[in-house]
Design a protein around this motif. Structure first.
Motif, PDB file in Angstrom:
ATOM      1  N   ASP A   1       0.832  -1.212   0.000  1.00  0.00           N
ATOM      2  CA  ASP A   1       0.000   0.000   0.000  1.00  0.00           C
ATOM      3  C   ASP A   1       0.863   1.258   0.000  1.00  0.00           C
ATOM      4  O   ASP A   1       0.559   2.243  -0.689  1.00  0.00           O
ATOM      5  CB  ASP A   1      -0.923   0.023   1.216  1.00  0.00           C
ATOM      6  N   TYR A   2       1.937   1.248   0.779  1.00  0.00           N
ATOM      7  CA  TYR A   2       2.830   2.409   0.798  1.00  0.00           C
ATOM      8  C   TYR A   2       3.398   2.668  -0.594  1.00  0.00           C
ATOM      9  O   TYR A   2       3.463   3.818  -1.055  1.00  0.00           O
ATOM     10  CB  TYR A   2       3.986   2.188   1.778  1.00  0.00           C
ATOM     11  N   ILE A   3       3.802   1.599  -1.268  1.00  0.00           N
ATOM     12  CA  ILE A   3       4.406   1.764  -2.586  1.00  0.00           C
ATOM     13  C   ILE A   3       3.369   2.211  -3.606  1.00  0.00           C
ATOM     14  O   ILE A   3       3.650   3.042  -4.476  1.00  0.00           O
ATOM     15  CB  ILE A   3       5.115   0.469  -3.011  1.00  0.00           C
ATOM     16  N   ASN A   4       2.148   1.694  -3.502  1.00  0.00           N
ATOM     17  CA  ASN A   4       1.074   2.186  -4.368  1.00  0.00           C
ATOM     18  C   ASN A   4       0.812   3.668  -4.117  1.00  0.00           C
ATOM     19  O   ASN A   4       0.525   4.425  -5.051  1.00  0.00           O
ATOM     20  CB  ASN A   4      -0.203   1.367  -4.149  1.00  0.00           C
ATOM     21  N   THR A   5       0.924   4.072  -2.848  1.00  0.00           N
ATOM     22  CA  THR A   5       0.808   5.497  -2.527  1.00  0.00           C
ATOM     23  C   THR A   5       1.924   6.285  -3.196  1.00  0.00           C
ATOM     24  O   THR A   5       1.693   7.353  -3.781  1.00  0.00           O
ATOM     25  CB  THR A   5       0.847   5.704  -1.004  1.00  0.00           C
TER      26      THR A   5
END
Length: 933
Positions: A356-360
């Motif tokens: 999720d962090y990387i998608n952010t």
């Protein structure tokens, strides 16, 4: 040392775990000293951090809004930062009071006692002495829940103050009914444009008793009080739902708590914490150590923070509302800190959020043009250095974490590395950043090099051979700043080594550190660093020297540099991997000794229990991993460096039902740590070229009067040096010029540029350049004041050399004076006609650099008797926060004299409105070029 993959000790477990881990959490750890944590209520990675504010001045100690040394509470706001070094947040402040309502925070605030204060995971309580009100706070992910018990009958008020802490840009309060209001607070601080919408609901009907109106159209109503007559012991409950998108988002998010049962919300928060904390299970008979461990784990889970509504809507980097599809959108990425230990920890215990962090990150790249550096509330603060999003991405990719588009992530990483800002243009062109190019040049060079190695690992996984070669070559750029004569990585200026060099000195060439601490930041090429120093044995001896050195730094006082063991500084991040280098070098017993000393002495179960800023979980993540006996020296490699665990037994529970287990009773098998040197470099499938380092251009100074001798040196075996000189005033366009081989020192008598490179067979280094200036006159200067050695501008002659400092004063072209006025006499060597005198000064208020109050010019024939030529008073507002240069030009008139005296009056003590006032700070005065026409 051979590093080992954690999966060595994985096995399937059907174990269920429901222990009460949250009972060990002490939120007061780090709220004193320099920890900068807050004690209030929050849930794992929640949008709401509901906590008391004891600081409203944005001071460094009170970055989180709270400091344990305080005894006054101004209210309870719903957003707080965990352990940062810059102040922000403190949104939507509520404060219960009794009697006549007021919007003066000196009146509505209250003293409190720590004896009447409690905090645990997801809960905070305190008694307000002035109003005799008991306050209890808890939260869900997006909703803060308040319970106020009024211990006396009378008029009870709840003050809503939007004009709190940071600068209010826009404020709105809308009354929906007698139990509900809606709020917009848009503010500016560290995040330049932060939106917080809120829906506030009371469990009882309240009357609007007072308004605080603003004259500004955008601000409208910035305060409102709600009142009700209460009986002794009566309670008023309040729910505050937050949203970054709008009023509808806040209303939707308010459905997270659909009842008014405070204890039920508190219990749900505790269960959320138990679920997260149970991912790491330790066995110990020492309850104090359990408290420190689980509080540390708690601190790692307070951020990043969910930044989307329940329906997935979020405010993007482009300030537009977007819909998250298939992932959760987060905020608060302190990446310069957290890439080192916090994010590697998340790859162990939270793969879903890691994706999720990387998608952010990817969305922020798409909406903002580059990957985040230090993102806050959908704003890029550009705080700290590097582009360490790529470390997080590479680490996830090499560890096989799924749930994000590898190709999109790679393209975002590559784009961010190919920009031309923050020293990158020089870094790409010459293979390093020099003082002339950008401040913090050493740290930026080293961290860019590590990040480039991370991009290379991503390129290899995606079979991008050319990109792999390109970024692996860039990843070796640290070698261009390694001084083979001193054995340190150190700054360059004008093509050569900046002198004098003191590895203990903290200055603007490093980021919150010094030469000792940054020389070991080559995590991507530890063997290369060892080779440069003389081999693994010599690298280990240098580590010994670092830890056994004097425990004090020289140069600038840096509040972040704490927890010194010799020159190792555990209170700040650049040192965090250093103790583990011993294990890498085959001496794991030294790693264990140093690590356990730090665990024992720098982490305590008290408010002053952190040796430095928490930094959004990094300080605590180091503790968590180290207590488990493991650390990821090089995020972007899947292996972990192991040491002896701190606890009797440790289990790490994974999302797939497996767990890893370690025991402190099992001693190291020392044979495992040897025999690794030969295969480390070829662990990659791709071969890559070794970097040919640039030559070093050495001269006495950047300026000269008559002639200058220039030497060019190289440490590249079997390489030849080539150079080219461009002299000022010579037209080279009429004939072809080529680089010639360097065989002896060069002598110049005109202003000239020198360009040089190393060549070995068909390969060559980057080209490095230097410019040497012939002085425009033979003036000399006698400075009567004493400049700060940090800010010397190359010495006294730097003030009359014809080279003007820029607004980026950190590059070293300005002389700085503190606690004194400036006075200097220029000898023009003969009596000359003078028409005008100008002295240039710089102001950067945030950095304590202010204009002089006045500048006086005098002239003399004998250097004894001086006559006032002119006085110029300052016209620049000290509250002007943009960096500005002002030339204090005298009036034009003609006199004859040999000597010119310049006197400037220091601003002196910093005023009360300045952030340095609480530190009893003295202003700096920065002067550079003085010209006599």
């Amino acid at each position: 040392m051979r590093q080992f993959i954690l999966s060595v000790f994985l096995f399937i477990s059907g174990l269920t775990f429901s222990q009460n881990y949250q009972q060990y959490v002490n939120p007061f750890i780090g709220t004193g000293g320099t920890g900068h944590t807050f004690p209030g209520a929050t849930v794992p990675y929640g949008m709401v951090q509901l906590s008391p504010d004891t600081r409203i001045d944005g001071s460094w100690e009170g970055c989180s809004g709270y400091h344990y040394s305080d005894n006054r509470i101004y209210g309870f706001s719903h957003t707080h930062l965990n352990g940062t070094g810059v102040s922000d947040y403190g949104d939507i402040l509520l404060m219960p009071t009794m009697g006549e309502p007021s919007f003066d925070n000196k009146i509505y605030s209250s003293t409190f006692s720590h004896a009447n204060e409690k905090a645990s995971a997801g809960f905070y309580a305190v008694k307000l002495d002035k109003h005799n009100i008991d306050v209890r706070l808890t939260t869900s992910t997006r909703v803060g829940f308040h319970e106020y018990t009024f211990n006396e009958s009378g008029l009870a008020n709840i003050i809503l103050d939007l004009n709190h802490r940071d600068k209010l840009l826009e404020g709105k309060i809308r009354v929906i009914n007698d139990k509900t209001i809606e709020v917009l607070r848009r503010s500016e601080a560290w995040a330049s444009n932060q939106y917080v919408y809120a829906r506030i609901e009371f469990n009882q009907k309240m009357v609007v008793s007072k308004l605080n109106k603003s004259n500004s159209e955008k601000l409208e109503i910035i305060g409102m009080s709600f009142s009700k007559k209460v009986k002794k012991g009566e309670k008023i409950l309040v729910k505050v739902a937050l949203s970054p998108t709008g009023y509808d988002g806040a209303q939707l998010n308010s459905t997270e708590i659909s009842h008014w049962d405070f204890n039920k919300v508190k219990k749900a928060a505790e269960e959320m914490w138990n679920k997260e904390l149970s991912k790491i299970e330790v066995t110990s008979s020492d309850k104090n150590k359990l408290t420190i461990l689980y509080t540390a784990l708690y601190h790692t889970m307070m951020q990043p923070n969910i930044a989307q509504d329940l329906d997935g809507k979020y405010r993007g980097r482009d300030n537009k509302i977007h819909q998250a599809e298939g992932f959760d959108y987060y905020t608060v990425f302190s990446l310069w800190d957290t890439f080192r230990a916090a994010h590697p920890l998340y790859t162990l215990i939270d793969k879903k959020r890691t994706a999720d962090y990387i998608n952010t990150f990817i969305k922020q790249f798409e909406q903002g043009g580059r990957l985040p550096v230090w993102e806050l509330a959908s704003n890029e603060t550009d705080c700290m250095i590097g582009y360490h999003s790529v470390s997080v991405i590479a680490d996830a990719m090499v560890k096989g974490i799924e749930g994000f588009d590898y190709e999109k992530a790679y393209q975002a990483a590559k784009h961010s590395a190919m920009l031309d800002h923050l020293g990158l243009e020089a870094y790409k062109k010459q293979g390093f950043i020099s003082i002339d190019d950008e401040h913090e040049s050493v740290s930026k060079t080293l961290e860019y090099a590590y990040d480039d190695w991370c991009i290379a690992q991503m390129a290899q996984l995606l079979d991008k051979k050319e990109d792999y070669q390109y970024f692996m070559l860039r990843s070796q750029n640290w070698k261009n700043l390694f001084n083979w004569e001193t054995g340190f990585i150190q700054p360059k200026k004008n093509g050569g080594w900046d002198k004098p060099f003191d590895p203990k000195e903290v200055n603007n060439n490093y980021t919150e550190a010094n030469g000792w601490q940054y020389t070991f930041f080559v995590p991507q090429d530890i063997l290369g660093l060892a080779d440069a120093i003389g081999g693994p044995t010599h690298l280990e001896l240098k580590l010994d020297e670092m830890f056994n050195s004097v425990s004090e730094t020289s140069g600038r006082h840096q509040v972040d540099i704490t927890g010194l063991i010799g020159q190792y500084a555990h209170g700040n991040e650049p040192s965090h991997h250093v103790a583990y280098l011993y294990s890498f070098l085959g001496s794991p017993e030294k790693t264990t000794e140093k690590v356990h000393f730090i665990l024992d002495n720098f982490y305590k179960n008290d408010p002053d229990g952190l040796i430095g800023n928490e930094d959004c979980g990094q300080m605590s993540a180091w503790y968590v991993l180290s207590s488990m006996g493991m650390y990821n020296i090089t995020p972007g490699q899947s292996d972990w460096t192991l040491s002896k665990p701190y606890f009797e037994n440790i289990k790490v529970h994974f999302e797939n039902g497996e767990y890893g287990e370690k025991s402190s009773n099992k001693e190291h098998d020392s044979d495992r740590f040897f025999g690794f040197w030969n295969n480390y470099r070829i662990q990659n499938d791709y071969k890559y070229k070794e970097l040919i380092t640039v030559p070093v251009i050495q001269a006495e100074s950047k300026t000269f009067k008559d002639k200058m001798t220039i030497k060019i040196q190289s440490n590249e075996a079997e390489a030849k040096i080539y150079y080219l000189i461009n002299e000022q005033g010579v037209d080279y366009s009429t004939f072809k010029r080529t680089f010639i081989e360097y065989t002896k020192p060069i002598e110049i008598d005109k202003t000239a540029e020198v360009h040089t490179y190393n060549k070995k067979e068909e390969n060559q280094s980057n080209t490095v350049s230097a410019t040497f200036f012939k002085k425009p006159n033979n003036f000399t200067i006698d400075i009567q004041s004493t400049y700060n050695p940090q800010y010397h501008a190359g010495g006294p002659e730097g003030l009359i050399d014809g080279i003007f400092g820029t607004e980026n004063w950190r590059k070293g072209d300005w002389q700085g004076y503190q606690t004194q006025d400036f006075e200097a006499v220029i000898d023009m060597q003969s009596t000359l006609e003078i028409n005008q005198i100008t002295a240039n000064f710089l102001q950067d208020t945030r950095s304590w650099i202010l204009m002089p109050t006045k500048v006086e010019y005098y002239v003399s024939d004998d250097n004894v008797n001086f006559t006032l030529f002119d006085t110029q008073n300052n016209t620049i507002d000290p509250k002007e926060y943009k960096s500005v240069i002002k030339g204090f030009k005298s009036v034009k008139k003609t006199v004859k004299a040999r000597y010119v005296k310049v006197k400037s009056t220091n601003f002196g003590k910093l005023p009360e409105w300045h952030q340095g006032f609480p530190f009893n700070g003295e202003a700096f005065m920065f002067v550079d070029e003085i010209t006599v026409e």
